[in-house]
Design an enzyme around this catalytic site. Structure first.
Site, mmCIF file in Angstrom:
data_model
loop_
_atom_site.group_PDB
_atom_site.id
_atom_site.type_symbol
_atom_site.label_atom_id
_atom_site.label_comp_id
_atom_site.label_asym_id
_atom_site.label_seq_id
_atom_site.Cartn_x
_atom_site.Cartn_y
_atom_site.Cartn_z
ATOM 1 N N ASP A 20 0.829 -1.206 0.000
ATOM 2 C CA ASP A 20 0.000 0.000 0.000
ATOM 3 C C ASP A 20 0.867 1.261 0.000
ATOM 4 O O ASP A 20 0.537 2.255 -0.655
ATOM 5 C CB ASP A 20 -0.931 -0.004 1.214
ATOM 6 C CG ASP A 20 -1.871 -1.193 1.213
ATOM 7 O OD1 ASP A 20 -2.335 -1.576 0.124
ATOM 8 O OD2 ASP A 20 -2.127 -1.752 2.294
ATOM 9 N N HIS A 55 -5.578 -3.709 5.069
ATOM 10 C CA HIS A 55 -5.000 -4.020 3.764
ATOM 11 C C HIS A 55 -6.078 -4.408 2.753
ATOM 12 O O HIS A 55 -5.887 -5.289 1.936
ATOM 13 C CB HIS A 55 -3.965 -5.144 3.920
ATOM 14 C CG HIS A 55 -3.198 -5.445 2.665
ATOM 15 N ND1 HIS A 55 -2.500 -4.479 1.964
ATOM 16 C CD2 HIS A 55 -3.034 -6.606 1.970
ATOM 17 C CE1 HIS A 55 -1.935 -5.032 0.920
ATOM 18 N NE2 HIS A 55 -2.248 -6.321 0.886
#
Length: 335
Positions: A172, A199
């Site tokens: 990310d 996530h």
């Protein structure tokens, strides 16, 4: 506070200090898959890895033989099948888990749950038995749920240390750095964006207000960039049109994370990397924030830091989803 510190680490033999002793065994569980093979390649060229143990259901000896021809110090061995799992993980310093089925078009991370939850459960049981002190990095989706599963299994075995179990969220940050750099015409190497939360989807919270260097966007662009970072995995799944999910970029991020763990184990100072861990910084029992890493895993959780009003809204939206994902993992492990 943390944005300048949370930087990608390129995985290349030339980028590592070898001034201190390094003698680490790294195990990759799921080493024959789309993430596992490139991840194992990147770990093979990391001079902090002196023993690389590869495990999967099939094809692992072939992957190991191929990698063993590379002119770096790490020795590689492949293990096939559940009967060899314990030997593959035995006495590992770091275990990285990309095992599991990938996402396909139309699937959410929740759709992966039933298959991948069982895989992570079994791997955690094995780690508890033969590598109870290992630092465990979990890539297998849905990370928001699979990390709680692993923790519950380790608790049941009496081997749980919250400083040693991590959900790998580095991708990310890698994506945020890249997308913001593209939007501003910058070199991604010079950009650092903290990303906190979880996530998947709305649980991914990019802190663009804390970008290094400082950047600003009109509100509509800020929301579009945030959504792109949150849905970047789906972007790759659609682009691959049924041929898989994000494998190469995930392998890069996984290798970056593993390298940070190894640098901490080696005793290097100021090693900071975000990960999804047991946490008390929000209402969510698990949460990703920047972590100071060391010889025992997490040395210090660096917390949320300052959030903009927009980021506070993102946090508020993330918490209920995180709680739901965590409960699913805990309930599965307690069955």
């Amino acid at each position: 506070m943390f944005s300048r510190l949370v930087r990608p680490t390129l995985v290349s033999a030339r980028n590592f200090s070898t001034s201190k002793q390094n003698n680490f065994k790294v195990a990759v569980a799921g080493a024959s898959g789309g993430i596992g093979q490139p991840l194992s390649l990147l770990l093979k060229i990391n001079p902090l890895v002196t023993e690389l143990s590869l495990y999967d259901i099939v094809h692992t000896p072939g992957v190991a033989a191929d990698l063993s021809h590379i002119e770096t110090v790490g020795k590689v061995k492949g293990y096939n099948g559940p009967e060899n799992l314990l030997e593959a993980l035995r006495n590992a310093d770091v275990i990285i888990i990309p095992a599991g089925v990938p996402r396909k078009p139309g699937m959410t991370r929740d759709d992966l749950f039933n298959t991948n939850a069982g895989i992570v459960r079994d791997l955690a049981k094995a780690a508890a038995e033969v590598a109870p002190k290992a630092l465990i990095g979990i890539i297998t989706n849905p990370v928001n749920s699979t990390v709680p599963i692993a923790c519950e299994v380790l608790k049941q075995a009496g081997k749980f240390d919250p400083k040693r179990v991590f959900g790998v969220t580095s991708l990310d940050i890698v994506r945020a750095n890249t997308f913001i750099a593209d939007g501003k015409g910058l070199n991604p190497k010079d950009v650092s964006i903290p990303v906190i939360g979880g996530h998947s989807g709305v649980t991914i919270i990019p802190l663009i207000s804390r970008a290094t260097p400082s950047v600003s966007f009109p509100e509509d662009q800020l929301k579009a960039l945030t959504t792109r970072i949150q849905e970047a995995g789906t972007e790759v799944v659609k682009a691959k049109a049924g041929a898989g999910s994000a494998t190469l970029s995930m392998a890069y991020a996984g290798a970056r994370f593993a390298n940070s763990l190894l640098r901490g184990l080696k005793g290097e100072s100021n090693v900071i990397e975000p990960a999804y861990v047991v946490s008390d910084v929000t209402e969510s029992e698990y949460f990703s924030t920047p972590l100071l890493l060391g010889k025992n895993g997490i040395e210090k959780n660096l917390g949320l830091g300052k959030l903009s009003d927009y980021e506070q809204q993102l946090l508020k939206a993330a918490i209920p989803e995180l709680k739901k994902n965590i409960k699913a993992g805990v309930d599965f492990a307690k069955k």
